[in-house]
Each structure stands twice: as structure tokens, then as C-alpha cells.
Scaffold this motif. Structure first.
Motif, PDB file in Angstrom:
ATOM      1  N   UNK A   1      14.802  -6.003  -6.484  1.00 23.61           N
ATOM      2  CA  UNK A   1      13.589  -6.841  -6.407  1.00 23.61           C
ATOM      3  C   UNK A   1      12.610  -6.079  -5.518  1.00 23.61           C
ATOM      4  N   UNK A   2      11.402  -5.848  -6.027  1.00 23.23           N
ATOM      5  CA  UNK A   2      10.396  -5.123  -5.243  1.00 23.23           C
ATOM      6  C   UNK A   2       9.352  -6.054  -4.644  1.00 23.23           C
ATOM      7  N   UNK A   3       9.058  -7.139  -5.375  1.00 19.53           N
ATOM      8  CA  UNK A   3       7.951  -8.022  -4.983  1.00 19.53           C
ATOM      9  C   UNK A   3       8.418  -9.476  -5.034  1.00 19.53           C
TER      10      UNK A   3
ATOM     11  N   UNK B   1       0.638   1.184 -15.408  1.00 21.85           N
ATOM     12  CA  UNK B   1       0.076   0.396 -14.325  1.00 21.85           C
ATOM     13  C   UNK B   1       0.618   0.868 -12.990  1.00 21.85           C
ATOM     14  N   UNK B   2      -0.020   0.404 -11.908  1.00 20.28           N
ATOM     15  CA  UNK B   2       0.399   0.841 -10.579  1.00 20.28           C
ATOM     16  C   UNK B   2       1.722   0.220 -10.152  1.00 20.28           C
TER      17      UNK B   2
ATOM     18  N   UNK C   1      15.248  -0.261   0.749  1.00 22.01           N
ATOM     19  CA  UNK C   1      14.300   0.124   1.791  1.00 22.01           C
ATOM     20  C   UNK C   1      12.863   0.106   1.278  1.00 22.01           C
ATOM     21  N   UNK C   2      12.520  -0.971   0.557  1.00 21.32           N
ATOM     22  CA  UNK C   2      11.142  -1.153   0.075  1.00 21.32           C
ATOM     23  C   UNK C   2      10.939  -2.611  -0.323  1.00 21.32           C
ATOM     24  N   UNK C   3       9.769  -3.130  -0.057  1.00 16.62           N
ATOM     25  CA  UNK C   3       9.457  -4.480  -0.557  1.00 16.62           C
ATOM     26  C   UNK C   3       8.069  -4.938  -0.177  1.00 16.62           C
ATOM     27  N   UNK C   4       7.551  -5.864  -0.980  1.00 15.94           N
ATOM     28  CA  UNK C   4       6.251  -6.500  -0.714  1.00 15.94           C
ATOM     29  C   UNK C   4       6.450  -8.003  -0.892  1.00 15.94           C
ATOM     30  N   UNK C   5       6.177  -8.770   0.173  1.00 18.80           N
ATOM     31  CA  UNK C   5       6.320 -10.230   0.112  1.00 18.80           C
ATOM     32  C   UNK C   5       4.967 -10.864   0.420  1.00 18.80           C
TER      33      UNK C   5
ATOM     34  N   UNK D   1       0.503  -3.618  -3.634  1.00 19.30           N
ATOM     35  CA  UNK D   1       0.479  -2.223  -4.098  1.00 19.30           C
ATOM     36  C   UNK D   1       1.344  -1.355  -3.171  1.00 19.30           C
ATOM     37  N   UNK D   2       2.016  -0.353  -3.737  1.00 22.59           N
ATOM     38  CA  UNK D   2       2.809   0.540  -2.879  1.00 22.59           C
ATOM     39  C   UNK D   2       1.959   1.194  -1.791  1.00 22.59           C
TER      40      UNK D   2
END
Ligand code: NAD
Length: 262
Positions: free
Chosen positions: A84-86, A2-3, A134-138, A229-230
Motif C-alpha cells: 500500500x503506497x497511499x 501517470x505520476x 519504507x515509503x508512504x503517503x497518508x 506525489x512521490x
């Protein structure tokens, strides 16, 4: 593959309704989803469903309105998964409708404790971990009630407007770390939260909606999926309305469409 393979996602209020649909959607795309909910049994049930589908999830009993509990939860996620990414700040309550002049302090505070304080506590702790990578989606769950606040729900409307404010400030502060922060404003979506109003007026509400139906939790989950999505890396500080066009309609439109036979 998956993505979202290898990513760690937290969904608050993931035990029911919109949160449950989001947890399923993100896990199907390869994320390991932490389903955090005040109702432990609901969270466990959703995790079992996800595992039955061959995907990964962990359940956690969390009261988002308790600052210390939230800090302990993210420490736990960090110790177990290392990142934690999301973050989907989705936990919420409808509260009791009340005229402003009759609104009691406890009801007003309960609304702010869950929606505003809860979203802030979770975002603060998740952001610290995301900044390290240095990455995240909220994604923060606001509402159509933050486009025009509903009569009888001044506490809910005010809290959902506050979530937009939190989203915009956080988007600016975290942009330098490649962390995007957006909000969704759902219209009327079928869930435990809207059971009462849909019981009274489902047909009327569907008829007033240009797309002629009530929203389903999956309608929101699909938009959340786009935002996390990234490659969705140039959308931040936005509030996305997902309402089948409901907000656009007024009495004049209804008169005109009826006059034109539509
Ligand atoms: N359903 C709609 O039409 C609609 C419209 C606009 C916005 N929303 C928002 O979407 C979000 C999800 O709502 P839903 O419709 O899926 O409702 P729901 O009642 O089905 O789900 C809400 C979940 O949040 C959990 N929760 C409540 N308080 C909590 C707390 N203190 N800590 C942790 N978890 C807690 C509940 O246990 C439940 O599992 C809410 O923020 C709601 O305000 C819903």
C-alpha cells in the motif's frame, strides 16, 4: 504514464462526494485505487466509472469503525497487491446537530467511532505495510471545523480536531520510514454531507467566501493529489485548509468591504 503509476492507493468513503473525486484523480494518475465504503453499491459504481475511463480500481465494502474488518481489509489488499503506497482516510458522517446539553451518548460515540477510531484503525494497518516498503503517503480528512468548531456540532468538531492530533503524532513516528502524514481541512464542499446546509444557504455561504463560490469535491482531490506525489517528500504533519478563504472573513471585513464598495 501517470505520476502514480504502479502505486496502490486506498480511499475510504470513496463511494461518494470528496472520496469519489479523490479516487478518480488518483486512478487518472496511474494508481490502482481500492474504493472502500460502507455503501457497497456506491463503491462498485465508482469502480465501474474508473474502469470505463480505462483505469484500475477495486471496490470493497468496509466499515472503518470496525477494527477487525479494517485489519481483514488491509490483509486482503496486501495479499492481492503486495503493498500500500497511499492511504486517504476520508470516510465520514455529518451526524445530527445538537446542543451540547442535549447531545446523547450514542450520537457522540457514533461520530468518534467513524472519524477518530476509523482513521486510527486504517492508519495503523496501512502504516505496517508502508513501513515494510519504507515509503508512504497518508492524507487524513479533517475539516475547517478543526480551526473553529461549529455551534451545534461539538461532536463533529471534537472528532476533526482529534484527527489533527493523530496526523501530527503519526507524522513524527513514521518520518523515519519516508512516510508522510498530512491532513486537509476542507471548507464548505458540495456533497451529500452538505446538501442540507447548501439547500438552506448556498448563496449566503458563497457570498461570504472571498473566492465567491462553494467548493467542489475536485477542489479537494487536486490538493490530495499534490500531497501524495512521490516528489512531495518534505511536507509532513501539516493541515492544509482548502476553503476559498472562508475562514478569514468576519463581520468587520464585511462592513469594511461594503463601505469600500467591494
Ligand atoms: N463536504 C464538506 O463540506 C466537508 C467539509 C469538511 C470535511 N469533510 C469531510 O470530508 C469527508 C468526505 O465527506 P463528503 O462531503 O464527501 O461526504 P459524503 O457523504 O458524500 O461521503 C462520505 C462517504 O463516507 C462513507 N462512510 C460513512 N461512514 C462510513 C464507514 N463507517 N465506513 C466506511 N465508509 C463510510 C459514506 O458511505 C460516503 O460514501 C468526511 O470525512 C467529511 O467529514 C467534508
Amino acid at each position: 504514464m501517470g505520476s502514480l503509476n504502479g502505486q496502490i492507493a486506498v480511499v475510504t468513503g470513496g463511494g461518494s462526494g470528496i472520496g469519489r473525486a479523490i479516487a478518480h484523480q488518483l486512478s487518472k494518475q496511474g494508481a490502482h485505487v481500492w474504493v472502500a465504503d460502507l455503501q457497497e453499491d456506491s463503491a462498485s459504481r465508482v469502480v465501474s466509472e474508473i474502469k470505463e475511463n480505462g483505469n484500475q480500481a477495486t471496490s470493497y465494502r468496509l466499515d472503518v469503525s470496525d477494527s477487525e474488518e479494517v485489519a481483514r481489509f488491509f490483509e486482503n489488499v496486501d495479499q492481492t497487491c503486495g503493498r500500500v503506497d497511499i492511504l486517504i482516510n476520508n470516510a465520514g458522517i455529518a451526524g445530527n446537530p445538537s446542543l451540547l446539553t442535549q447531545m446523547v451518548d450514542e450520537e457522540w460515540k457514533r461520530m468518534f467511532n467513524v472519524h477518530v477510531h476509523g482513521s486510527f484503525y486504517c492508519l495503523r494497518e496501512a502504516a505496517k505495510l508502508m513501513m515494510r516498503n519504507r515509503y508512504g503517503r497518508v492524507v487524513n480528512m479533517s475539516s475547517l471545523a478543526a480551526e473553529t468548531s461549529l455551534a451545534g456540532f461539538s461532536h463533529y468538531g471534537a472528532a476533526k480536531y482529534a484527527i489533527v492530533g493523530l496526523t501530527e503524532a503519526a507524522a513524527k513516528e513514521l518520518a523515519g520510514y519516508q512516510i508522510t502524514v498530512n491532513a486537509i481541512k476542507p471548507g464548505v464542499i458540495r456533497s451529500a454531507l452538505t446538501q442540507g446546509i447548501l439547500g438552506m444557504a448556498e448563496d449566503r455561504l458563497a457570498e461570504t467566501t472571498p473566492l465567491k463560490r462553494i467548493g467542489e469535491p475536485e477542489d479537494i482531490a487536486k490538493v490530495v493529489s499534490m500531497l501524495v506525489q512521490p516528489e512531495t517528500s518534505f511536507v509532513t504533519g501539516s493541515s492544509v485548509v482548502v476553503d476559498g478563504g472562508f475562514r478569514l472573513m468576519n463581520e468587520m471585513d464585511r462592513v469594511m468591504l461594503e463601505a469600500l464598495g467591494k
